[in-house]
Design an enzyme around this catalytic site. Structure first.
Site, mmCIF file in Angstrom:
data_model
loop_
_atom_site.group_PDB
_atom_site.id
_atom_site.type_symbol
_atom_site.label_atom_id
_atom_site.label_comp_id
_atom_site.label_asym_id
_atom_site.label_seq_id
_atom_site.Cartn_x
_atom_site.Cartn_y
_atom_site.Cartn_z
ATOM 1 N N HIS A 67 0.836 -1.207 0.000
ATOM 2 C CA HIS A 67 0.000 0.000 0.000
ATOM 3 C C HIS A 67 0.873 1.261 0.000
ATOM 4 C CE1 HIS A 67 -3.614 2.359 1.459
ATOM 5 N NE2 HIS A 67 -2.619 3.173 1.786
ATOM 6 N N GLU A 68 1.821 1.306 0.925
ATOM 7 C CA GLU A 68 2.686 2.488 1.043
ATOM 8 C C GLU A 68 3.598 2.627 -0.171
ATOM 9 O OE1 GLU A 68 2.250 4.777 3.176
ATOM 10 O OE2 GLU A 68 0.737 3.603 4.225
ATOM 11 N N HIS A 71 1.971 4.400 -3.062
ATOM 12 C CA HIS A 71 1.993 5.869 -2.911
ATOM 13 C C HIS A 71 3.357 6.398 -3.355
ATOM 14 C CE1 HIS A 71 -1.734 6.357 -0.747
ATOM 15 N NE2 HIS A 71 -1.355 5.677 0.308
HETATM 16 ZN ZN ZN Z 1 -2.412 5.227 2.100
#
Ligand code: ZN
Length: 374
Positions: A67-68, A71
């Site tokens: 998830h990170e 980004h």
């Molecule tokens: Zn996030």
């Protein structure tokens, strides 16, 4: 949150783990091994529950990381500098050096995380339908659900959650003002946070809901702090809009020679006036470093007469400095980041300082500007 332990690099991005993440790793493993899996899949041996739970927790770590990382990778695609990813008790945080430049970039960076989690979650739930082996099925099934939950939860539109960032980008696009958009998105974030706390407290009083209720309330509390800090920051930036470093600096800051004894520095200067930090200047006016009360305190009192300023000062090479035409808000941000109280103002590449800007000076200026309604 703090920096945490550096554990390595992934795709050129530094990865750190905050000690609080261990709490999560333990709680996930424990609750899966002792409660979730035994309830859902009775009849395994005790060690089987723990092994599957441990593997699931490790892959959960991988899920948050994915998830990170998404980004970070999207941010890097747009040419933004990614400083690193830190995993901590409430999930992960990706620190991106500069604020994204357009609403579109902001929205795409924010949506990348939840989109990845939802995609991973959907894929795992799909795979789970075909898995026959019960232990692997348990692992894949739980990870699928948790990734979908992770994606959905992060889409809640309260800044600084991902959904809140998307909201900020939308408001920014609609109204054309990033600071106003930030304030409004943070306000929604605060309301969301209070709602989470209320739901959490309500759940905590229901049978069997104590743990998840408290957990939700804690996340709400963390969010409300983050939203509040964001609002304060936006307020400061707004009040400092258009103000440059040269408007707030002291153009004739107190200075000392590198050869002055520490004892003289204390008795002739620090104990006579209110100055606690001094530029250390060579004879030709060039900056050698900065010496502060803190530097003196590190040295035992008996050594003061024998030591010179140059022995205890922060050297030029290690100093954070700023230019006179930079925005004052950047100076404040740098001061906070480097945990210092002042920045020498330099016109590159000249080493002769144009002045000194202090944290206290900036805060006083903000206070005055806010009171005057500027
Ligand atoms: Zn996030």
């Amino acid at each position: 949150m703090g920096p945490g332990w550096k554990v390595g690099r992934l795709a050129g991005i530094e990865l750190s783990i905050h000690p609080s993440w261990l709490v999560i790793a333990f709680l996930v493993t424990y609750s899966l091994a002792e409660s979730q899996f035994p309830r859902q899949f009775p009849g395994w041996s005790g060690s089987e529950y723990w092994v599957v739970a441990g593997a699931t927790a490790a892959l959960f770590f991988g899920s948050v990381l994915a998830h990170e990382l998404s980004h970070a990778l999207v941010a890097r695609r747009f040419g933004l500098k990614v400083e690193g990813i830190t995993l901590f008790i409430f999930g992960g945080a990706t620190s991106i050096d500069s604020d994204s430049r357009t609403p579109r970039e902001e929205a795409l960076i924010a949506i990348a995380g939840p989109a990845t989690s939802l995609a991973i979650g959907a894929a795992l739930v799909g795979i789970d339908l075909f898995v026959e082996q019960p232990q692997i099925g348990a692992l894949v099934g739980w990870l699928g659900v948790i990734n979908i939950a992770l994606g959905a939860f992060n889409l809640i539109p309260g800044f600084p959650m991902d959904g809140g960032r998307v909201l900020r980008a939308l408001l920014w696009r609609l109204r054309g003002d990033r600071l106003v958009a930030t304030r409004n998105a943070a306000l929604v974030g605060r309301i969301t946070a209070y709602l989470l706390i209320a739901i959490g407290v309500f759940l905590a009083f229901r049978p069997g809901g104590l743990f998840s209720g408290l957990w939700l309330a804690l996340i709400g509390w963390f969010l409300s702090n983050a939203a509040e800090a964001t609002m304060a920051q936006a307020g400061v930036e707004r009040s400092l809009r258009g103000v440059r470093v040269r408007d707030a600096m002291d153009p004739t800051p107190p200075s000392v020679s590198p050869n002055e004894s520490v004892s003289d520095l204390v008795h002739e200067r620090m104990l006579r006036g209110e100055d606690r930090s001094y530029l250390v200047l060579h004879d030709d006016g060039g900056l050698a470093g900065v010496v502060t009360l803190k530097d003196v305190r590190r040295l035992p009192q008996d050594d003061w007469p024998g030591a010179r300023v140059t022995d205890i000062m922060t050297r030029y090479a290690d100093l954070a400095t700023i230019g006179p035409d930079e925005p004052l808000a950047d100076a404040l941000r740098l001061i906070e980041e480097r945990s210092v109280s002042q920045l020498p103002v330099l016109v590159e590449p000249d080493r002769v300082p144009a002045g000194l800007v202090t944290r206290r000076g900036i805060l006083r200026l903000i206070d005055a500007r806010m009171k005057l309604g500027l």
